[in-house]
Write an enzyme that holds these catalytic residues in place. Structure first.
Site, PDB file in Angstrom:
ATOM      1  CG  HIS A 138       7.782 -11.083  -2.101  1.00  0.00           C
ATOM      2  ND1 HIS A 138       7.827  -9.487  -1.867  1.00  0.00           N
ATOM      3  CD2 HIS A 138       6.952 -11.058  -0.858  1.00  0.00           C
ATOM      4  CE1 HIS A 138       6.697  -9.213  -1.515  1.00  0.00           C
ATOM      5  NE2 HIS A 138       6.437 -10.327  -0.288  1.00  0.00           N
ATOM      6  CG  HIS A 184       0.429  -6.148  -3.502  1.00  0.00           C
ATOM      7  ND1 HIS A 184       1.603  -5.989  -4.090  1.00  0.00           N
ATOM      8  CD2 HIS A 184       0.701  -6.535  -2.201  1.00  0.00           C
ATOM      9  CE1 HIS A 184       2.179  -5.496  -2.932  1.00  0.00           C
ATOM     10  NE2 HIS A 184       1.787  -5.866  -2.122  1.00  0.00           N
TER      11      HIS A 184
END
Length: 442
Positions: A138, A184
Site C-alpha cells: 500500500h 501522499h
C-alpha cells in the site's frame, strides 16, 4: 505551513498510542480532508452491460504497439521456452483452475517437472493470474525515512526482491506544468518524486527478473484523463511489458497463466483506479472493471470482507472478479483543523500476523469463507513488520497452498513495534498536540 508541520508532529506521535479496535482522535476545526484516494461527485464507475473485445494487435494504445519482443526470451544464457528438454520449463505442476473451489485442489495427471519458479514458486507457472494470492504494498513509493506519512520502510526494489507483487500508490499533478508526482494526499506532506522515475525502477527490476509478473495500481487522485499516464509509462520503458487483456471486463477464468504472461513478456498488469478507458488504451486497465476492493484505509480491526468499491455491485458480478483486501490498519486523527489517516504502527505485529484477532491470516480466512476463494491481493503497510520476518508472505503462501521460506525476507532491516513504544512517546503526543492547538488559538 507551520501549522501543518506542528500538527503532523502531533499525528506522528499519536500513531503510537492507540490500541482499540476502531480509533478516532478528535480535536477542533476539523475541516481538511485526508482521504487516501480521489473522492467527490466527479467520480464515476464504468458499468459494462456487455463484454467489450479489445484490440490487442493494432491501433493506438494496444500493447503490441509497444516495443516488440521475441516470443522466446533469452537472459543470461537461459531461454524461457518449453520447446526443448534442455531449456527451462514453465509448465508448472497441474492444479485445479476453477477459481470458485479455492487454491487447494490438485490434479494427479502426470506433468513435466518445472525447474524455474514463476513469481517465486514453480507451482505458479501453470496457474492463472486470477488463481494466486499476492502481497501488495500500500502506497509503495512512500518509504521516506522520518516522514510520518510513509506507509513503507523499504524501497520499491527491495519490496520486489522480497516478494511484493502489487505496487499501489497515489499520483498527483500539482499544476498544469508539473510532471506527475507520487505524493501522499498532498505534495506538501510527502513527495516521493516523479511517476516516470518510479516506473523506470520497476521496469529495470523486470528487466533483471524475467520470470516475474508485477501489478502496478495507480491512484488517479486528481481525476485526470487517462492519456496523462501513457507518457510516463512509455518514457520509463514499462510499456514493453504491458499486458493487454482480450476483453473488458475480464471474468476470473479468462486470465492467462503466469507462464503464458512470462513467455510473451507481457508481465506488467498496469491499472488506473478512475477514468481508465480501455477502448482507447487497452493496456491501461480499469481497476474496478476487473477488481473490487474491501473497505479502503480501514480503521476497523475486524476487516469486513464486503465490497466497498465499486459501490452497489451485484454479488454475482463480484463473484466473477478479482479482489483486493485492504489490510492496512489506520488511525483516524482529527486535530487542529486536519483530518488524516495514519498507519496504526503499534499494532503492525498483530495486523500483519499469520493468526490472531485483526491479523492478515484471520482476514484471509474470513474472506475465503465469504467468497469461496482467497483475495487476489493482500494490501498492507510496512510489509516487513509482522509476527516474524515476512509473516504477510506466509499468509499468502498458506492461501496459495505452497511453502514459504521464512529466511527470504525482508531486505536488510526488520522493525519490531511493541506496546512499550507507546509509553516512550506519550509525553511527545501531549507536547506536540498542545503546540499545534496553541498555534491555532494565536
Amino acid at each position: 505551513m507551520l501549522l501543518r508541520q506542528l500538527t503532523i508532529a502531533a499525528l506522528a506521535a499519536s500513531s503510537y498510542a492507540q490500541s482499540s479496535s476502531s480509533i478516532v482522535l478528535t480535536g477542533t476545526n476539523s475541516v481538511i480532508s485526508g482521504a487516501d484516494y480521489a473522492t467527490g461527485s466527479q467520480l464515476s464507475y464504468e458499468s459494462y452491460a456487455s463484454t467489450i473485445t479489445l484490440n490487442t494487435t493494432s491501433g493506438a494504445g494496444a500493447s503490441s504497439t509497444a516495443r516488440p519482443q521475441n516470443q522466446t526470451i533469452t537472459t543470461n544464457g537461459t531461454a524461457l521456452t518449453t520447446t526443448s528438454a534442455t531449456q527451462t520449463l514453465l509448465s508448472g505442476s497441474a492444479r485445479n483452475t476453477t477459481i470458485a473451489t479455492g487454491r487447494t485442489a490438485t490434479s494427479s495427471s502426470a506433468r513435466p517437472t518445472n525447474t524455474q519458479p514463476c513469481n517465486g514458486y514453480p507451482e505458479f507457472c501453470n496457474r492463472k493470474y486470477s488463481n494466486i494470492t499476492q502481497v501488495g504494498a500500500h502506497n509503495s513509493p512512500f518509504a521516506v525515512r522520518g516522514n510520518i506519512a510513509a506507509n513503507q520502510e523499504l524501497d520499491v526494489t527491495t519490496q520486489l526482491n522480497d516478494g511484493v507483487r502489487m505496487l499501489q500508490f497515489q499520483v498527483h499533478k500539482p499544476n498544469d506544468t508539473a510532471p506527475l508526482l507520487l505524493c501522499h494526499t498532498s505534495c506538501d506532506l510527502l513527495n516521493a518524486g516523479t511517476l516516470v522515475d518510479y516506473l523506470t525502477t520497476v521496469r529495470e527490476w523486470l528487466d533483471a527478473n524475467p520470470y516475474d509478473v508485477v501489478t502496478v495500481l495507480m491512484g488517479n487522485y486528481d481525476v485526470l484523463t487517462p492519456q496523462n499516464f501513457t507518457g510516463p509509462v512509455y518514457e520509463s520503458g514499462l510499456d514493453r511489458y504491458a499486458y493487454t487483456p482480450p476483453t473488458v471486463p475480464m471474468p476470473l477464468n479468462d486470465w492467462p497463466t503466469l507462464g503464458e504472461m512470462i513467455l510473451t513478456q507481457k508481465r506488467a498488469v498496469i491499472m488506473l483506479d478512475y477514468e481508465a478507458d480501455q477502448v482507447a488504451i487497452p493496456w491501461l486497465l480499469d481497476e474496478f472493471a476487473n477488481f473490487w476492493e474491501t473497505p479502503f484505509s480501514p480503521t476497523d480491526r475486524d476487516f469486513p470482507c464486503n465490497v466497498d468499491r465499486p459501490p452497489n455491485q451485484d454479488r454475482e458480478i463480484s463473484s466473477d472478479r478479482l479482489y483486493i483486501a485492504n489490510h492496512n490498519l489506520n488511525v483516524d486523527v482529527q486535530i487542529a483543523g486536519l483530518s488524516l489517516l495514519i498507519p496504526a504502527s503499534t499494532l503492525l505485529n498483530e495486523t500483519n500476523a499469520v493468526q490472531g484477532y485483526g491479523s492478515a491470516g484471520a482476514m484471509v480466512n474470513n474472506c475465503t469463507a465469504d467468497w469461496v476463494r482467497p483475495p487476489t491481493v493482500i494490501l498492507v503497510d510496512f510489509y516487513n513488520v509482522g509476527s516474524f520476518n515476512g509473516s504477510v508472505f506466509q499468509v499468502a503462501a498458506d492461501a496459495n497452498g505452497v511453502s514459504y521460506n521464512r529466511d527470504s525476507c525482508c531486505g536488510t532491516m526488520q522493525r519490531t513495534v511493541n506496546a512499550a513504544t507507546s509509553k516512550k512517546v506519550s509525553s511527545v503526543i501531549v507536547a506536540a498536540a498542545a503546540l499545534a492547538v496553541a498555534y491555532v488559538m494565536v
